[in-house]
Write a protein that holds these residues in place. Structure first.
Motif, PDB file in Angstrom:
ATOM      1  N   THR A 179      13.917  24.867   0.582  1.00 27.07           N
ATOM      2  CA  THR A 179      14.010  24.694  -0.864  1.00 27.07           C
ATOM      3  C   THR A 179      12.666  25.065  -1.491  1.00 27.07           C
ATOM      4  O   THR A 179      11.625  24.997  -0.830  1.00 27.07           O
ATOM      5  N   PRO A 180      12.667  25.444  -2.757  1.00 23.98           N
ATOM      6  CA  PRO A 180      11.405  25.761  -3.423  1.00 23.98           C
ATOM      7  C   PRO A 180      10.378  24.631  -3.263  1.00 23.98           C
ATOM      8  O   PRO A 180       9.202  24.881  -3.035  1.00 23.98           O
ATOM      9  N   GLU A 181      10.843  23.390  -3.359  1.00 27.98           N
ATOM     10  CA  GLU A 181       9.931  22.252  -3.256  1.00 27.98           C
ATOM     11  C   GLU A 181       9.239  22.226  -1.895  1.00 27.98           C
ATOM     12  O   GLU A 181       8.031  22.003  -1.799  1.00 27.98           O
ATOM     13  N   ARG A 182      10.000  22.483  -0.825  1.00 23.57           N
ATOM     14  CA  ARG A 182       9.399  22.455   0.510  1.00 23.57           C
ATOM     15  C   ARG A 182       8.429  23.623   0.701  1.00 23.57           C
ATOM     16  O   ARG A 182       7.377  23.477   1.312  1.00 23.57           O
ATOM     17  N   VAL A 183       8.803  24.786   0.184  1.00 24.01           N
ATOM     18  CA  VAL A 183       7.933  25.955   0.329  1.00 24.01           C
ATOM     19  C   VAL A 183       6.672  25.752  -0.498  1.00 24.01           C
ATOM     20  O   VAL A 183       5.551  26.025  -0.053  1.00 24.01           O
ATOM     21  N   TRP A 184       6.835  25.226  -1.696  1.00 22.59           N
ATOM     22  CA  TRP A 184       5.686  24.960  -2.569  1.00 22.59           C
ATOM     23  C   TRP A 184       4.732  23.965  -1.897  1.00 22.59           C
ATOM     24  O   TRP A 184       3.532  24.176  -1.841  1.00 22.59           O
ATOM     25  N   THR A 185       5.324  22.879  -1.359  1.00 22.31           N
ATOM     26  CA  THR A 185       4.501  21.857  -0.700  1.00 22.31           C
ATOM     27  C   THR A 185       3.705  22.482   0.443  1.00 22.31           C
ATOM     28  O   THR A 185       2.529  22.170   0.631  1.00 22.31           O
ATOM     29  N   ALA A 186       4.340  23.379   1.199  1.00 17.58           N
ATOM     30  CA  ALA A 186       3.663  24.012   2.336  1.00 17.58           C
ATOM     31  C   ALA A 186       2.470  24.845   1.871  1.00 17.58           C
ATOM     32  O   ALA A 186       1.519  25.047   2.626  1.00 17.58           O
ATOM     33  N   MET A 187       2.526  25.316   0.632  1.00 20.55           N
ATOM     34  CA  MET A 187       1.420  26.148   0.135  1.00 20.55           C
ATOM     35  C   MET A 187       0.262  25.322  -0.429  1.00 20.55           C
ATOM     36  O   MET A 187      -0.767  25.878  -0.796  1.00 20.55           O
ATOM     37  N   GLN A 188       0.476  24.012  -0.521  1.00 20.61           N
ATOM     38  CA  GLN A 188      -0.573  23.189  -1.138  1.00 20.61           C
ATOM     39  C   GLN A 188      -1.630  22.722  -0.140  1.00 20.61           C
ATOM     40  O   GLN A 188      -2.635  22.169  -0.529  1.00 20.61           O
ATOM     41  N   ASP A 189      -1.399  22.922   1.165  1.00 20.35           N
ATOM     42  CA  ASP A 189      -2.358  22.424   2.159  1.00 20.35           C
ATOM     43  C   ASP A 189      -3.582  23.340   2.259  1.00 20.35           C
ATOM     44  O   ASP A 189      -3.459  24.538   2.142  1.00 20.35           O
ATOM     45  N   TRP A 216       1.582  32.825   5.960  1.00 21.92           N
ATOM     46  CA  TRP A 216       0.375  33.179   6.739  1.00 21.92           C
ATOM     47  C   TRP A 216      -0.391  34.293   6.060  1.00 21.92           C
ATOM     48  O   TRP A 216      -1.611  34.256   5.969  1.00 21.92           O
ATOM     49  N   LYS A 217       0.357  35.289   5.572  1.00 22.24           N
ATOM     50  CA  LYS A 217      -0.307  36.415   4.924  1.00 22.24           C
ATOM     51  C   LYS A 217      -0.990  35.947   3.634  1.00 22.24           C
ATOM     52  O   LYS A 217      -1.953  36.553   3.172  1.00 22.24           O
ATOM     53  N   GLY A 218      -0.473  34.852   3.067  1.00 28.06           N
ATOM     54  CA  GLY A 218      -1.090  34.290   1.871  1.00 28.06           C
ATOM     55  C   GLY A 218      -2.154  33.251   2.198  1.00 28.06           C
ATOM     56  O   GLY A 218      -2.630  32.545   1.308  1.00 28.06           O
ATOM     57  N   GLY A 219      -2.484  33.114   3.480  1.00 27.67           N
ATOM     58  CA  GLY A 219      -3.561  32.216   3.881  1.00 27.67           C
ATOM     59  C   GLY A 219      -3.135  30.788   4.207  1.00 27.67           C
ATOM     60  O   GLY A 219      -3.977  29.926   4.426  1.00 27.67           O
ATOM     61  N   HIS A 220      -1.832  30.525   4.228  1.00 28.81           N
ATOM     62  CA  HIS A 220      -1.364  29.172   4.565  1.00 28.81           C
ATOM     63  C   HIS A 220      -0.795  29.194   5.978  1.00 28.81           C
ATOM     64  O   HIS A 220       0.320  29.661   6.188  1.00 28.81           O
ATOM     65  N   LYS A 221      -1.586  28.693   6.948  1.00 28.22           N
ATOM     66  CA  LYS A 221      -1.147  28.832   8.343  1.00 28.22           C
ATOM     67  C   LYS A 221      -0.247  27.672   8.758  1.00 28.22           C
ATOM     68  O   LYS A 221      -0.579  26.893   9.640  1.00 28.22           O
TER      69      LYS A 221
END
Lengths: 788, 159, 151
Positions: free
Chosen positions: A778-788, A764-769
């Motif tokens: 996992t890194p893959e899941r966290v990364w995917t969440a940041m792509q939206d 959220w603090k990085g702008g991904h709500k």
């Protein structure tokens, strides 16, 4: 005066473990012993057309082979120990769980045949020659999918795979009305994924039928030998209980998975009677993955409503709980009485409703795993409140402080009565959170988080939890469906020379009872720690025991010991009074001797002990001996609580998440041995953090466990963790003589949502709500969440 | 089928016959009854079976018994000499580095070899060195402290 | 586990079809297959040795070719049993003519695994399956080339 209680006394059990002399079940060898290997179904759902054991029977070293059809029909299988009936009053669906399958396999790992040979390797070799012809059927593995119309059925006569449904709290309409009036509602759909307990010692059992005494002995890696004996004798094999000895020798960790009575235990006992030889079965790790009861596996939708001031006005939760293919010993209690009843949390929420549907699936059984239900409840509450803080743009710590129940000690102030059937014993919740905030340096952290410029994201996550431990008042749990009492027994036997043997029904498999219990006995009796020995785990020496789980050993087992000590000292005072020619009312006991108040006339504990066994000069009418048993049945659960804070750093490029700090402030009541309590907290934290970041059993849609080995299932390792920063507050339990609440599960209950909340905060603090990321993160899941 | 081997185990010469496929871990436990070496998995992942072969820590489930013919093997039973605890054993006791005790022998055998090559390790180095050894009880927190304790003690003794 | 892919050949689909329906060719190009016995029309018994990382095992089983639509499509049904686990495979094969006398073979199917191979290393198996598939097509290509050179 306490010489030992409250001190970090080094463990007396350590020496044997440090020198390689621990005796675990697989370390035991008996003359004439043979070895068993269990052939298991490779399919999740299949009909057995035929089993051909002819070639296998002729293989080298084979002693015997039994299949399901060789076991008499009268042996139905392993029972469930807890009954939760449907909302409409219908009886819980409880299909039989056979020792070996006769017709239909219902999960990968279901036992099909037992091959017994002169060595384990020979048994395994021969098992590969057993020819089983299967017809494979469709399988269902998800607890919600299993309840839908048209899903493959696990058992005949169980429509929609429903074992039971259950509801607790305020009426749904009232909760819905409160939610409708709320100024903000946070809603979350999430999965509390399936965990594999992974005690480091694989399960093992030795069955031995002794023709000379017509007696059976079972050595087994269990958390509760007496309960295993009771279930096996009374409900599985129909054996006379007094002719069966069950020993839980050194056990290499349990975490819940060794509470339950497993088919293999009854199987080795039954087979040993057939072939008149001792039989050892030790599972491989791959077998452990398939057959040790798993934990968690909830699919949940939950809504939490807030008023304009940020006060919680209502909570509604719907959960589908996966039971696996069969009901394991405590399985029905986990998503209900150990989960739904904890949804008050630390908050004053006035309206709460929880609705649970428990379903069968073509997977291994799910039962209690460290925390059992309470981690799921904490995850639900703590994810919701942290997410609500983000959505409402308020501080998550302040939001919690605003909603905490006011302090109560359970003596001057009544225990807090929840909307979900419990009365908390004592609590003072703000100090744990405030202490944790201080330790983390909260304001400085928020500044750092704002000003970050290194391509990383920083996040902080909170979790303030409560648990119900010290399980449990027998009458209460009986009314809730338990088929056993949950008291504990202890015998304090003073030997003629004043040395003390204590027989406890609480089994120790890493918790350090041999030290902690001895500290209590030595202090209360005023004798040296070396003069006390704690004996546990053998049904032939210990009168009875309900075992070790639910953070109950000290609160329930320790209290039973205190009761017996009180009886010893009361009788000792009578003997002392006789020897001192005084009234026992005029005596005081301290430092291992009885003294006539206000005089220097005294008699020592050793002299009184000897007199009890050599009663020449002895009170008239008093029995000789100094040996007392007690059963302690608690009057309430205990309610430890705490505040956990996680700080994570996320690499924006890769999604790699590093747990930078973990702070835990727990209140487990009085502490007997701080070193051991800290160790319990550390271990719990690692399992809770493991769930958040690394672990999780994965079944594919045909019901295959596709990460059933240590090469595939991510066990947390040393460099996955920072050094934990832990502290505690002390709010004594008002209803047991030691004032203790239990520490075994706290770490695992509080930590998981703190980590996930920290990752969500960082995003959220990085702008991904994002509202949710599936565990493990996992890194893959966290990364995917940041792509939206 | 049987192969004759001769191994020096904890300072004692052991001679016997083993099947070619017998793992060192099984040989130690079954043939020599040295049950302090534990077997926690079947994929050489957990490290509970770690012993020293010619002074180097290895997972005894990754070696065949026939491979150690003519070698020196030390197991947890051979760690302490003359009745007093080895500094690593002392470290685990003092810092509460063990709970159920199942992973402990492997942890200690790994750590003693590690401290030989790195007598003064940082916390990070210890945590990395523990990569191949699983513990489910302690969260590794006190294992790290135990190894630090032993490191200090061993340096003190040797200095 | 899903298996899916496409490969191009330098021959028209009718000729590709003929190669694919030739039992001896099949036995020759499939890695690990040591024997292919006929059990009837389009129905074979197979013996193969497959190595998956550290694990090597002998698989025995049956293979059946069904739904033949010459020369455009067919389906392969396989059941393979071994000590380390079993595989049930259904793959749909589609052949398509391309320009300049070339053709493409497209396949799409599912392999259901059980036993040790299902729970150990399954996440890397689709990679292994793809590698095996590539080997098969490379071998087929080589065989076709060899065949044409001889002719």
């Amino acid at each position: 005066m306490t010489k030992y209680i409250g001190k970090s006394v080094k463990r007396v059990e350590d020496k044997r473990f440090l020198t390689g002399q621990g005796k675990y079940t697989d370390d035991i060898k008996m003359p004439g012993m043979v070895y068993a290997y269990i052939l298991r179904s490779p399919y999740a759902h299949a009909t057995i057309n035929s089993i051909d054991v002819e070639a296998a029977s002729k293989a080298d070293g084979v002693v015997a082979i039994f299949t399901g059809n060789d076991i008499p029909e009268s042996i139905a299988g392993v029972p469930c120990g807890w009954q939760v009936d449907f909302k409409n009053g219908d009886t819980m669906k409880e299909p039989p769980h056979p020792l070996l399958v006769r017709k239909k396999v219902r999960h990968v790992g279901d036992g099909v045949a037992i091959v017994i040979a002169n060595s384990k390797a020979q048994a395994k070799d021969a098992s590969e020659l057993v020819d089983v012809d299967y017809d494979i059927h469709d399988a269902v593995t998800d607890p919600k999918a299993a309840a839908q119309d048209g899903a493959p059925l696990v058992h005949e006569g169980v429509p929609n795979n429903m074992a039971f449904d259950w509801e607790l709290g305020n009426p749904k309409e009232e909760v819905a009305a409160a939610l409708a009036s709320a100024t903000h509602v946070t809603e979350l759909d999430f999965v509390n994924q399936r965990m594999v307990p992974n005690a480091m010692e694989p399960r093992s059992a030795i069955g031995h039928y002794d023709t000379a005494y017509d007696k059976y002995t079972l050595y087994t890696s269990t958390q509760n030998p007496h309960l295993t004996r009771l279930l096996m004798c009374a409900f599985v094999l129909g054996l006379p209980e007094h002719k069966v000895r069950v020993v839980g020798p050194d056990v290499g960790g349990g975490f819940g998975s060794k509470i339950f009575h497993y088919a293999e235990e009854a199987l080795v006992i039954w087979c040993s009677k057939q072939i008149l030889k001792p039989i050892k079965w030790t599972c491989d790790r791959s077998e452990a993955f398939l057959t040790d009861a798993h934990g968690r596996d909830h699919v949940t939708n939950a809504k939490m409503g807030f008023d304009a001031d940020g006060k919680i006005v209502a909570l509604q939760a719907h959960t589908y709980a996966n039971m696996g293919a069969y009901l394991s010993t405590f399985a029905p209690a986990v998503p209900t009485y150990l989960h739904g009843t904890l949804l008050q949390g630390l908050y004053t929420t006035p309206k709460i409703n929880v609705d649970v549907t428990a379903t069968f699936t073509h997977t291994n059984a799910v039962d209690a795993y460290r925390g059992a239900g309470r981690p799921e409840a904490t995850y639900l509450l703590e994810r919701l409140i942290d997410l609500a803080a983000l959505e409402m743009d308020v501080d998550p710590a302040e939001l919690r402080l605003k909603n905490f129940i006011a302090p109560f000690d359970g003596v001057e102030q009544e225990g807090y009565v929840t909307q979900v059937a419990l009365q908390y014993d004592s609590g003072n919740y703000a100090p744990v959170l405030n202490k944790a905030l201080e330790m983390v340096g909260y304001e400085a952290f928020r500044e750092e988080q704002k000003n970050l410029s290194n391509g990383k994201l920083l996040g902080i996550g909170f979790s303030t939890y409560i648990e119900a431990c010290g399980i449990a008042p027998s009458a209460v749990v009986g009314s809730l469906g338990a088929r056993a009492g949950l008291f504990e027994s202890a015998q304090v036997r003073v030997q003629p020379t004043g040395k003390v043997s204590v027989y406890s029904g609480s089994h120790s498999h890493g918790q350090g009872h041999e030290t902690t219990f001895a500290q209590i006995v030595a202090d209360r009796m005023g004798i040296a720690l070396e003069d006390v020995e704690i004996i546990h785990g053998d049904s032939d020496s210990v009168a009875f025991g309900m075992g070790t789980y639910g953070s109950r050993s000290l609160a329930v087992g320790g209290s039973a010991i205190v009761k017996s000590i009180d009886k010893v000292l009361e009788k000792g005072a009578k003997i002392a009074a006789h020897l001192l020619e005084a009234s026992s009312d005029d005596l005081e006991y301290e430092g291992g001797k009885w003294t006539v108040k206000g005089t220097d006339k005294s008699v020592g504990f050793g002299d009184v002990s000897l007199t009890a066994y050599v009663p020449h000069n002895y009170p008239e009418g008093l029995e000789p001996g100094l040996d007392f048993s007690s059963f302690y049945d608690p009057t309430n659960f205990t309610y430890p609580f705490g505040a956990h804070i996680a700080i994570v750093e996320i690499d924006k490029e890769t999604g790699y998440t590093k747990l930078k700090r973990f702070i835990a402030v727990d209140d487990v009541g009085n502490v007997i041995n701080p070193m051991i309590v800290d160790g319990q907290i550390h271990g719990g934290l690692a399992q809770g953090i493991g769930q958040a970041m690394h672990e999780g059993a994965i079944y594919d849609d045909t019901g295959q466990l596709i990460n059933g080995s240590y090469m595939d299932y991510c066990m947390p390792r040393a460099d996955d963790f920072p050094s934990f920063e832990i502290d505690r507050t002390v709010t004594p339990c008002p209803h047991n003589p030691l004032g203790v609440k239990g520490a075994g599960e706290a770490g695992a209950i509080g930590s998981t949502p703190a980590v996930v909340n920290a990752v969500i905060d960082a995003l959220w603090k990085g702008g991904h709500k994002v509202k949710d990321i599936k565990m493990p993160l996992t890194p893959e899941r966290v990364w995917t969440a940041m792509q939206d | 089928m049987a192969n004759k081997i001769s191994v020096m185990v904890n300072g004692k010469q052991c001679t016997g016959e083993v099947e070619a496929r017998t793992l060192l871990s099984d040989y130690l436990r079954e043939d020599l009854s040295l049950t302090g070496t534990h077997i926690g998995c079947d994929t050489s992942s957990c490290g509970a079976c770690t012993v020293h072969v010619n002074g180097k820590a290895i997972k005894s489930c990754t070696m065949l018994a026939v491979q150690v013919d003519g070698s020196e093997v030390t197991t947890v039973e051979g760690l302490s000499t003359n009745g007093s605890l080895h500094p690593i054993q002392e470290g685990f006791k003092e810092e509460h580095g063990l709970q159920c005790g199942f992973c402990t022998p492997g942890m200690m055998m790994m750590a003693t070899d590690f401290l030989k090559s790195n007598p003064n390790p940082s916390e990070k180095e210890i945590r990395e060195a523990l990569e191949g050894n699983f513990c489910r009880c302690t969260g590794y927190h006190n294992i790290v402290k135990s190894i630090q304790h032993a490191a200090k003690k061993m340096q003190g003794v040797e200095a | 586990m899903r298996v899916k892919g496409k490969h191009e050949f330098n021959i028209p689909k009718q000729r590709l079809w003929e190669y694919l329906m030739d039992v001896e060719v099949l036995a020759k190009i499939t890695p690990g297959i040591s024997k292919l016995e006929s059990l009837g029309e389009d129905h074979f018994k197979t013996h193969s040795q497959i190595k998956l990382g550290p694990v090597k095992s002998t698989f025995t089983g049956e293979m059946q070719v069904t739904n033949k639509q010459e020369p455009s499509s067919f389906q392969i049904n396989m059941e393979q049993l071994s000590k380390i686990g079993n595989a049930h495979v259904v793959v749909q094969m589609n052949l398509e003519d391309l320009e300049e006398g070339k053709s493409a073979l497209e396949f799409d199917g599912k392999a259901n695994l059980s036993g040790v191979i299902a729970r150990t290393g399954q996440r890397v198996l689709s990679g292994v399956a793809n590698a095996i598939t590539k080997d098969v097509f490379k071998a087929l290509e080589e065989h076709i080339e060899e065949d044409n050179t001889l002719a």
